[in-house]
Design a protein around this motif. Structure first.
Motif, PDB file in Angstrom:
ATOM      1  N   LYS A 156      69.810  -4.384 -50.150  1.00  0.00           N
ATOM      2  CA  LYS A 156      68.348  -4.226 -50.519  1.00  0.00           C
ATOM      3  C   LYS A 156      67.862  -2.914 -51.304  1.00  0.00           C
ATOM      4  CE  LYS A 156      63.877  -5.314 -48.315  1.00  0.00           C
ATOM      5  NZ  LYS A 156      63.499  -5.496 -46.899  1.00  0.00           N
ATOM      6  N   LYS A 208      69.255 -17.212 -36.778  1.00  0.00           N
ATOM      7  CA  LYS A 208      68.563 -16.500 -36.262  1.00  0.00           C
ATOM      8  C   LYS A 208      69.000 -14.960 -36.333  1.00  0.00           C
ATOM      9  CE  LYS A 208      65.812 -15.670 -32.088  1.00  0.00           C
ATOM     10  NZ  LYS A 208      65.624 -16.127 -30.516  1.00  0.00           N
ATOM     11  N   ASN A 225      68.539 -13.827 -39.730  1.00  0.00           N
ATOM     12  CA  ASN A 225      67.535 -13.490 -40.164  1.00  0.00           C
ATOM     13  C   ASN A 225      66.881 -12.220 -39.835  1.00  0.00           C
ATOM     14  OD1 ASN A 225      66.800 -15.895 -41.591  1.00  0.00           O
ATOM     15  ND2 ASN A 225      66.010 -16.897 -39.837  1.00  0.00           N
ATOM     16  N   ILE A 226      67.178 -11.943 -38.470  1.00  0.00           N
ATOM     17  CA  ILE A 226      66.761 -10.528 -38.064  1.00  0.00           C
ATOM     18  C   ILE A 226      67.593  -9.574 -38.851  1.00  0.00           C
ATOM     19  CG2 ILE A 226      67.206  -8.976 -35.973  1.00  0.00           C
ATOM     20  CD1 ILE A 226      67.098 -11.372 -34.088  1.00  0.00           C
ATOM     21  N   ILE A 273      68.247  -9.636 -41.916  1.00  0.00           N
ATOM     22  CA  ILE A 273      67.841  -9.502 -43.201  1.00  0.00           C
ATOM     23  C   ILE A 273      66.379  -8.801 -43.203  1.00  0.00           C
ATOM     24  CG2 ILE A 273      66.714 -11.029 -45.123  1.00  0.00           C
ATOM     25  CD1 ILE A 273      69.088 -13.091 -44.600  1.00  0.00           C
ATOM     26  N   LYS A 274      65.645  -9.076 -42.378  1.00  0.00           N
ATOM     27  CA  LYS A 274      64.274  -8.745 -42.030  1.00  0.00           C
ATOM     28  C   LYS A 274      64.530  -7.026 -41.764  1.00  0.00           C
ATOM     29  CE  LYS A 274      61.415 -12.395 -40.390  1.00  0.00           C
ATOM     30  NZ  LYS A 274      61.024 -13.149 -39.332  1.00  0.00           N
ATOM     31  N   ALA A 275      65.676  -6.731 -41.242  1.00  0.00           N
ATOM     32  CA  ALA A 275      65.643  -5.343 -40.957  1.00  0.00           C
ATOM     33  C   ALA A 275      66.308  -4.459 -42.148  1.00  0.00           C
ATOM     34  CB  ALA A 275      66.460  -4.949 -39.423  1.00  0.00           C
ATOM     35  N   GLY A 276      66.631  -5.144 -43.231  1.00  0.00           N
ATOM     36  CA  GLY A 276      67.242  -4.469 -44.304  1.00  0.00           C
ATOM     37  C   GLY A 276      68.692  -4.252 -44.002  1.00  0.00           C
ATOM     38  N   GLU A 316      71.332  -6.342 -44.586  1.00  0.00           N
ATOM     39  CA  GLU A 316      72.126  -7.370 -45.325  1.00  0.00           C
ATOM     40  C   GLU A 316      73.567  -6.935 -45.564  1.00  0.00           C
ATOM     41  OE1 GLU A 316      68.119  -7.645 -47.395  1.00  0.00           O
ATOM     42  OE2 GLU A 316      69.259  -6.218 -46.393  1.00  0.00           O
ATOM     43  N   TYR A 354      69.862  -3.147 -31.235  1.00  0.00           N
ATOM     44  CA  TYR A 354      68.434  -3.740 -31.832  1.00  0.00           C
ATOM     45  C   TYR A 354      67.601  -4.429 -30.385  1.00  0.00           C
ATOM     46  CZ  TYR A 354      64.735  -6.271 -33.993  1.00  0.00           C
ATOM     47  OH  TYR A 354      63.390  -6.786 -34.336  1.00  0.00           O
ATOM     48  N   TYR A 356      64.118  -3.781 -28.458  1.00  0.00           N
ATOM     49  CA  TYR A 356      63.157  -4.691 -28.577  1.00  0.00           C
ATOM     50  C   TYR A 356      62.729  -5.019 -27.108  1.00  0.00           C
ATOM     51  CZ  TYR A 356      60.406  -8.962 -29.725  1.00  0.00           C
ATOM     52  OH  TYR A 356      59.537  -9.761 -29.896  1.00  0.00           O
TER      53      TYR A 356
END
Length: 684
Positions: free
Chosen positions: A60, A650, A653-654, A656-659, A661, A677, A681
Motif C-alpha cells: 500500500k 475474514k 480483510n483484517i 488489508i485494513k491494517a495495511g 497486504e 493483533y 484487540y
C-alpha cells in the motif's frame, strides 16, 4: 506532467481538511504515517557503521509513493508533515525519494489546521535543504538505538530468565518504577495513629476543630502513642466549652494552571475523564486534523499573541471584563526549544455550544467532545483572573489543649467560573467568632486510624513521574504505556497499573545483568543526548555506539537461571551433589545431557500425530521416543503445513485494513501477525 503544487502530509483526514483551504492549484497527498521503517523480522543495522536499512513498509505504501513520485515530477513540492522528530523523519524520507524527480522541495510546518495558518505557512515555506536536519538525526539515534537494545538484550534475557521477554531503553525503566512502587506496597506495615476532634456549635452552625500540637498550624496532629491520645481525651471529654484563643483572617488568591502540554493533557484526561494516554492522543490527533485544536505534541506552555486576543475577547463575552487580568498571562516553558511551538489550545474562539456544533459538523464522537471541552476550559481559564478566597484560621483552647479549625469562602470565582482544579479549595463556612468568647462543645471524639501504603501508579501519575525523571519525552509516553501493557508487564486494576510476575522477573534480571538499561539517570542522559543531536551539537552515531557497547554480550558461556534450576532439580531427583560444578557452564551442560529426561511430553506427541495426519509426513515410533527428534520433526511439519494453508476471507480483510497486504502471500508470517493483533484487540 503536473504543474500543480503538491503538499504532502501524513494523514488522509488532514489532507482532506487542508485541501479545502488551498483550492484547485494544489494537490494534497498523504503518506499514511511512516511509509519507511526498519523491517520487523531482522536487526537491519550494520553493527560496525550503525547504518540502518529502512524499507518501504507495505505494498500500500509502495503504491502511494509511486503515485506521489508521478504527480510530483517537475512540480513544486511542499512537505508539511508534523512539526516533531517523527513527522520530520517522514518528511526527510520523502525528500530523499523526490529530490531527483523535482528540483523545488520546500518544508512547511502546520501547528493548527485553520485556513489563515495553512495559507500563511505555505507562503513562508523554506527550501527543505535549509531546515534542521538535526531532527532527522535525533530520530535516527532513537530508532536505531532502541532497535539495537531490543534486538540484542531481549533474546539474551528471554533465554536466561526462561520465557519471552522484551527489553526497551525507555519501557524497562517505566516497568522498574511500577515494580518499585509494588514492592513498597508489599513491604508496607500499617501503623495505628490517633486523632482527637470536636464538633462545636454557634448560631445554629456546626463546625469541626482538631487537636494540634503546633500552635502556629491549624492542621490536626497525628498522635502515634495510644496512651498519650487517651490521656488527652480523658482530660477534656467532660468539657462543655472551647475558648477562642486566636483568629487570623487573610485573603487567598489562586492562579490558574498553565495551558495544556502533551504531558499535562494526558495526565488530566486520565484523572478526570478516565482516558488512557493512547486514547487521549488518538482523540487529540483527530481534533488537530479537524482543525479544532493546535498541534498536540508539544512541551510548550506559550500561547501566541493573536490567540490571546481571541481568548480574552471570548472571556469578555461569556463573563465580563472583571474576569480578565489587566495584562495577558505569560507562561514560561521548561526549555527554550519548546517555545517554537504553542501549548495545546482551541483554535476557534467560540463558546462551548458552538464547539459542540463543530464536533458534530466534523462527524466526531462524544469522547472527542469531552476532550475538546477539557482543552476549551483550560484554554480560557489560563487567561482568566485569580480566584479569591477569604480564609479564616481559628485556634481554640479546650482545657489545657489547643484545637484548630479553618473556614474558606469563595469571594470571587475568577478562572474557577469555568475550570475546577483537581486540588479543590472547599467552601467551609464558620460562624462569626471573637477572641476570648466561649463556644459550645457538642461532641469530642478520639479516632483510631491506620497509615496507608503508597498508591499504585495510574497511567496519569506514571506519566507525571516519567516527566519528573526526564525519562522519554511527552510525545512517547502513550506508546511507552501501551507497550508495557501489550507486552504483559502490567495489567490495569480499576485505574491502577499492577505489575505481573514477568515484570518482577525481568527487573530482577536487568538489575543484576544490565542495570544501566533501568538506570533512571542514564536514561535521562540519553534523552538529553538526543536533544543535543536535534540541536546539531552531537552525533547520533555516538548515541547508538554507547548503547551498543553496553548491550553487546560480555559472557559467551554463561549459565542461565533456567539451566541452573533445571540442573539442581535433576541433581535432587537423582540424589547427586553438584556443588563443585555450579561455576562451570560446560560441566553443567554435560550433567544435564547425561541425566535429562529425553522423552517428549504427551502434548508434543499428540501435536505431532495431528500434523502427520494433515501433511501426510511419515512419523516413526523412534521419533516419538526422542524429545529432540520430535521437536525437529514438528518444526519441519509446521513449514509443510503452511505451504497448503489458505487464509480465510475474514483474515485477509483484517490484513488489508491494517495495511499488511505484503503478508497475504506468506501465511506463516500472516498468522503470527494476526495472533498478536487479536490478543491486543481482546485486551481492549
Amino acid at each position: 506532467m503536473s504543474k500543480n503544487k503538491i503538499v504532502i502530509v501524513e494523514s488522509p483526514k488532514k489532507a482532506k481538511e487542508i485541501q479545502k483551504f488551498l483550492g484547485k492549484d494544489f494537490i494534497v497527498e498523504a503518506t499514511i504515517g511512516h511509509f519507511k521503517d526498519l523491517p520487523e523480522d531482522e536487526l537491519a543495522v550494520d553493527l560496525e557503521s550503525f547504518e540502518p536499512k529502512f524499507v518501504i513498509k507495505s505494498k500500500k505504501h509502495k503504491d502511494i509513493l509511486s503515485k506521489i513520485k508521478k504527480i510530483a515530477e517537475n512540480s513544486e513540492v511542499i512537505i508539511a508533515t508534523d512539526p516533531d522528530r517523527e513527522g520530520y523523519a517522514i518528511g526527510y524520507f520523502m525528500f530523499e525519494e523526490l529530490k531527483k524527480k523535482t528540483k523545488d522541495i520546500k518544508r512547511a510546518e502546520f501547528h493548527e489546521i485553520t485556513k489563515e495558518h495553512i495559507q500563511e505557512n505555505i507562503k513562508n515555506a523554506l527550501p527543505f535543504e535549509k531546515t534542521n536536519f538535526g531532527l532527522f538525526n535525533a530520530f535516527l539515534g532513537r530508532r536505531v538505538g532502541d532497535r539495537i537494545v531490543g534486538y540484542i538484550i531481549s533474546p539474551v534475557a528471554s533465554r536466561e530468565i526462561g520465557g519471552r521477554y522484551s527489553v526497551g531503553r525507555v519501557q524497562s525503566p517505566a516497568v522498574r518504577l511500577i515494580i518499585e512502587r509494588e514492592r513498597e506496597i508489599q513491604s508496607f506495615i500499617p501503623k495505628a495513629y490517633y486523632l482527637i476532634n470536636t464538633t462545636l456549635t454557634k448560631s445554629n452552625i456546626d463546625f469541626n476543630a482538631f487537636y494540634t500540637e503546633n500552635k502556629k498550624s491549624i492542621e490536626s496532629s497525628k498522635i502515634e502513642d495510644k496512651e498519650v491520645a487517651e490521656k488527652i481525651y480523658n482530660q477534656i471529654k467532660e468539657e462543655k466549652f472551647a475558648i477562642v484563643e486566636k483568629i487570623e483572617k487573610k485573603e487567598i488568591k489562586k492562579s490558574p494552571k498553565a495551558p495544556f502540554t502533551t504531558s499535562t493533557l494526558q495526565q488530566t484526561a486520565n484523572s478526570q475523564l478516565g482516558f488512557s494516554p493512547e486514547k487521549t492522543m488518538q482523540l487529540a490527533q483527530d481534533l488537530f486534523e479537524a482543525g479544532l485544536i493546535t498541534y498536540h505534541r508539544t512541551d510548550s506552555t506559550r500561547i501566541s499573541e493573536k490567540a490571546i486576543i481571541g481568548i480574552r475577547e471570548l472571556i469578555k463575552q461569556l463573563f465580563s471584563e472583571n474576569y480578565l487580568p489587566k495584562n495577558p498571562r505569560q507562561y514560561k516553558s521548561k526549555n527554550t526549544q519548546a517555545d517554537a511551538h504553542e501549548a495545546i489550545r482551541i483554535t476557534n474562539f467560540v463558546d462551548i455550544k458552538e464547539q459542540e456544533n463543530l464536533i458534530k459538523e466534523k462527524g466526531l464522537t462524544n469522547d472527542h467532545f469531552k476532550l475538546l471541552k477539557l482543552i476549551y476550559e483550560r484554554t480560557l481559564a489560563c487567561q482568566m483572573a485569580d480566584a479569591i478566597f477569604d480564609r479564616t484560621n481559628v485556634w481554640l483552647k479546650i482545657g489545657d489543649y489547643t484545637f484548630g479549625t479553618s473556614g474558606s469562602i469563595l469571594r470571587f470565582s475568577g478562572y474557577k467560573a469555568i475550570y475546577e482544579d483537581e486540588e479543590k479549595e472547599e467552601t467551609i463556612k464558620l460562624p462569626s467568632l471573637e477572641k476570648g468568647e466561649k463556644v459550645e462543645i457538642k461532641d469530642i471524639k478520639i479516632e483510631e486510624k491506620w497509615t496507608k501504603p503508597p498508591a499504585r501508579y495510574t497511567e496519569g501519575s506514571l506519566i507525571k513521574k516519567l516527566e519528573e525523571l526526564g525519562i522519554g519525552r511527552p510525545s512517547t509516553y502513550a506508546t511507552i504505556i501501551k507497550t508495557i501493557k501489550d507486552r504483559g508487564y502490567v495489567i490495569k486494576e480499576g485505574n491502577s497499573l499492577k505489575p505481573t510476575e514477568n515484570a518482577f522477573h525481568l527487573i530482577d534480571y536487568l538489575n543484576q545483568k544490565y542495570h544501566w538499561v533501568i538506570d533512571y539517570e542514564f536514561t535521562k542522559k540519553m534523552e538529553d543526548f538526543l536533544d543535543e543531536v536535534e540541536e546539531n551539537k552531537k552525533n547520533w552515531k555516538d548515541f547508538v555506539k554507547q548503547l551498543y557497547e553496553k548491550s553487546k554480550p560480555t559472557k559467551i558461556n554463561g549459565v542461565s537461571k533456567k539451566m541452573l534450576d533445571y540442573a539442581l532439580d535433576l541433581a535432587k531427583k537423582h540424589n547427586i551433589d553438584i556443588t563443585d560444578i555450579l561455576e562451570h557452564p560446560e560441566k553443567i551442560k554435560e550433567f544435564i545431557n547425561q541425566y535429562a529426561d529425553n522423552k517428549p511430553s504427551e502434548k508434543q506427541i499428540a501435536y505431532a500425530k495431528s500434523l502427520a495426519e494433515k501433511t501426510g509426513l511419515k512419523l516413526d515410533d523412534k521419533i516419538l521416543q526422542d524429545k529432540k527428534a520430535i521437536k525437529k520433526w514438528i518444526d519441519k511439519a509446521k513449514k509443510e503445513a503452511m505451504k497448503n494453508y489458505n487464509l480465510s476471507e475474514k483474515q485477509k480483510n483484517i490484513l488489508i485494513k491494517a495495511g499488511k497486504e505484503d503478508l497475504l502471500q506468506n501465511p506463516e508470517k500472516a498468522l503470527k501477525w494476526l495472533n498478536s493483533y487479536l490478543k491486543k484487540y481482546k485486551k481492549k
